[in-house]
Design a protein around this motif. Structure first.
Motif, mmCIF file in Angstrom:
data_model
loop_
_atom_site.group_PDB
_atom_site.id
_atom_site.type_symbol
_atom_site.label_atom_id
_atom_site.label_comp_id
_atom_site.label_asym_id
_atom_site.label_seq_id
_atom_site.Cartn_x
_atom_site.Cartn_y
_atom_site.Cartn_z
ATOM 1 N N THR A 74 0.859 -1.177 0.000
ATOM 2 C CA THR A 74 0.000 0.000 0.000
ATOM 3 C C THR A 74 0.897 1.230 0.000
ATOM 4 O OG1 THR A 74 -1.850 1.139 1.086
ATOM 5 C CG2 THR A 74 -0.189 0.141 2.526
ATOM 6 N N GLY A 75 0.332 2.378 -0.333
ATOM 7 C CA GLY A 75 1.169 3.578 -0.418
ATOM 8 C C GLY A 75 0.372 4.856 -0.281
ATOM 9 N N TRP A 76 1.084 5.968 -0.316
ATOM 10 C CA TRP A 76 0.474 7.287 -0.151
ATOM 11 C C TRP A 76 -0.520 7.581 -1.277
ATOM 12 C CZ3 TRP A 76 -0.803 10.090 3.563
ATOM 13 C CH2 TRP A 76 -0.903 11.487 3.515
ATOM 14 N N ALA A 77 -0.206 7.149 -2.487
ATOM 15 C CA ALA A 77 -1.131 7.368 -3.613
ATOM 16 C C ALA A 77 -2.387 6.517 -3.451
ATOM 17 C CB ALA A 77 -0.439 7.054 -4.931
ATOM 18 N N GLN A 78 -2.234 5.311 -2.893
ATOM 19 C CA GLN A 78 -3.380 4.416 -2.753
ATOM 20 C C GLN A 78 -4.402 4.945 -1.742
ATOM 21 O OE1 GLN A 78 -0.260 3.166 -3.602
ATOM 22 N NE2 GLN A 78 -1.378 2.923 -5.507
ATOM 23 N N VAL A 79 -3.945 5.639 -0.716
ATOM 24 C CA VAL A 79 -4.890 6.158 0.284
ATOM 25 C C VAL A 79 -5.329 7.580 -0.042
ATOM 26 C CG1 VAL A 79 -3.991 4.675 2.108
ATOM 27 C CG2 VAL A 79 -3.028 6.970 1.827
ATOM 28 N N ASN A 80 -4.879 8.096 -1.191
ATOM 29 C CA ASN A 80 -5.255 9.446 -1.601
ATOM 30 C C ASN A 80 -5.875 9.475 -2.996
ATOM 31 O OD1 ASN A 80 -4.380 11.716 0.381
ATOM 32 N ND2 ASN A 80 -2.683 10.262 0.431
ATOM 33 N N GLY A 81 -6.635 8.441 -3.299
ATOM 34 C CA GLY A 81 -7.359 8.479 -4.558
ATOM 35 C C GLY A 81 -7.311 7.229 -5.399
ATOM 36 N N ARG A 82 -6.231 6.451 -5.270
ATOM 37 C CA ARG A 82 -6.113 5.207 -6.026
ATOM 38 C C ARG A 82 -6.363 5.442 -7.508
ATOM 39 N NH1 ARG A 82 -9.033 -0.476 -4.185
ATOM 40 N NH2 ARG A 82 -7.715 -1.873 -5.417
ATOM 41 N N ASN A 83 -7.334 4.764 -8.120
ATOM 42 C CA ASN A 83 -7.572 4.894 -9.556
ATOM 43 C C ASN A 83 -8.385 6.122 -9.938
ATOM 44 O OD1 ASN A 83 -6.188 2.549 -9.806
ATOM 45 N ND2 ASN A 83 -7.874 1.325 -10.589
ATOM 46 N N SER A 84 -8.852 6.877 -8.950
ATOM 47 C CA SER A 84 -9.677 8.053 -9.250
ATOM 48 C C SER A 84 -8.832 9.286 -9.555
ATOM 49 C CB SER A 84 -10.609 8.357 -8.071
ATOM 50 O OG SER A 84 -9.869 8.704 -6.913
ATOM 51 N N ILE A 85 -7.517 9.190 -9.397
ATOM 52 C CA ILE A 85 -6.634 10.322 -9.668
ATOM 53 C C ILE A 85 -5.813 10.047 -10.923
ATOM 54 C CG2 ILE A 85 -6.488 11.055 -7.256
ATOM 55 C CD1 ILE A 85 -3.849 9.596 -7.017
ATOM 56 N N SER A 86 -5.260 11.102 -11.497
ATOM 57 C CA SER A 86 -4.468 10.959 -12.724
ATOM 58 C C SER A 86 -3.119 10.311 -12.422
ATOM 59 C CB SER A 86 -4.239 12.332 -13.354
ATOM 60 O OG SER A 86 -3.385 13.120 -12.527
ATOM 61 N N TRP A 87 -2.476 9.801 -13.456
ATOM 62 C CA TRP A 87 -1.126 9.259 -13.290
ATOM 63 C C TRP A 87 -0.185 10.341 -12.777
ATOM 64 C CZ3 TRP A 87 0.399 4.431 -13.083
ATOM 65 C CH2 TRP A 87 -0.332 3.445 -13.743
ATOM 66 N N LYS A 88 -0.322 11.542 -13.308
ATOM 67 C CA LYS A 88 0.545 12.649 -12.889
ATOM 68 C C LYS A 88 0.440 12.874 -11.386
ATOM 69 C CE LYS A 88 1.542 17.532 -13.940
ATOM 70 N NZ LYS A 88 1.317 18.104 -12.600
#
Length: 200
Positions: free
Chosen positions: A136-150
């Motif tokens: 798990t990571g910071w990106a996963q708890v802050n949007g996962r697939n709902s956020i852009s790759w950038k």
């Protein structure tokens, strides 16, 4: 000092989780073994720390059914009921504890992606490989697939720059909350992440 301490904490945590969840792990292995012709695990070559290759291990959520042309059928046609369940509950990620025990992954860190993306990264984005990839990571708890790759890469680099015991604890706490509440799970299923093309 923290990366060295974190490696010890990772192994201790992985052992504890495996012991506590061993009935679930053994049950899933048995069910998926029968469902997938003796292949309960999915393994794929991924870049790890300093882009060193390793084989990421997950529970297999899709069959290997192929069409008349010999090509694999679309993902939605190969996803089994058990596979859909273990994805929704994130149980498919548990075999990565084996990667943690081998020192290839950490409990917390940027998610390991595909080798084909590496040439598409900017120099800053490529810094995500300065730490071990995580379950798990910071990106996963802050949007996962709902956020852009950038945005996802920005969050990965934020973690690389600020990794600490307290940030890891925060990520783990938020991960548990999201798994229990299934936050983002249905959204991720409805909106699968598009392949990274270097611009999105």
């Amino acid at each position: 000092m923290y990366p060295a301490i974190k490696s010890v904490l990772d192994i201790l945590s992985a052992v504890l989780i495996i012991i506590v969840l061993s009935p679930i792990l053994l049950g899933l292995i048995a069910v998926l073994y029968l469902q997938n012709n003796g292949q309960p695990f999915f393994r794929q070559r991924r870049p790890g720390f300093k882009e060193r290759p390793f084989y990421l291990t997950k529970f297999k959520s899709m069959t290997d059914k192929r069409g008349e042309n010999g090509q694999l059928l679309p993902d939605n046609e190969r996803l089994t009921k058990v596979g859909a369940f273990i994805r929704k509950t994130s149980l498919d990620e548990l075999p990565q504890l084996y990667n943690v025990l081998r020192g290839e992954m950490s409990i917390v860190g940027p998610r390991p992606l595909l080798f084909k993306y590496i040439p598409l990264y900017s120099p800053e984005q490529r810094r995500r490989h300065e730490v071990k990839p995580g379950i798990t990571g910071w990106a996963q708890v802050n949007g996962r697939n709902s956020i852009s790759w950038k945005r996802k890469f920005e969050l990965d680099i934020y973690y690389v720059n600020r990794q600490s015991f307290w940030l890891d604890l925060k990520i783990l706490w938020l991960t548990v909350q999201k798994v229990l509440k299934r936050e983002g799970v249905n959204q991720s299923a409805a909106r699968p992440m598009q392949p990274f093309n270097g611009h999105n």
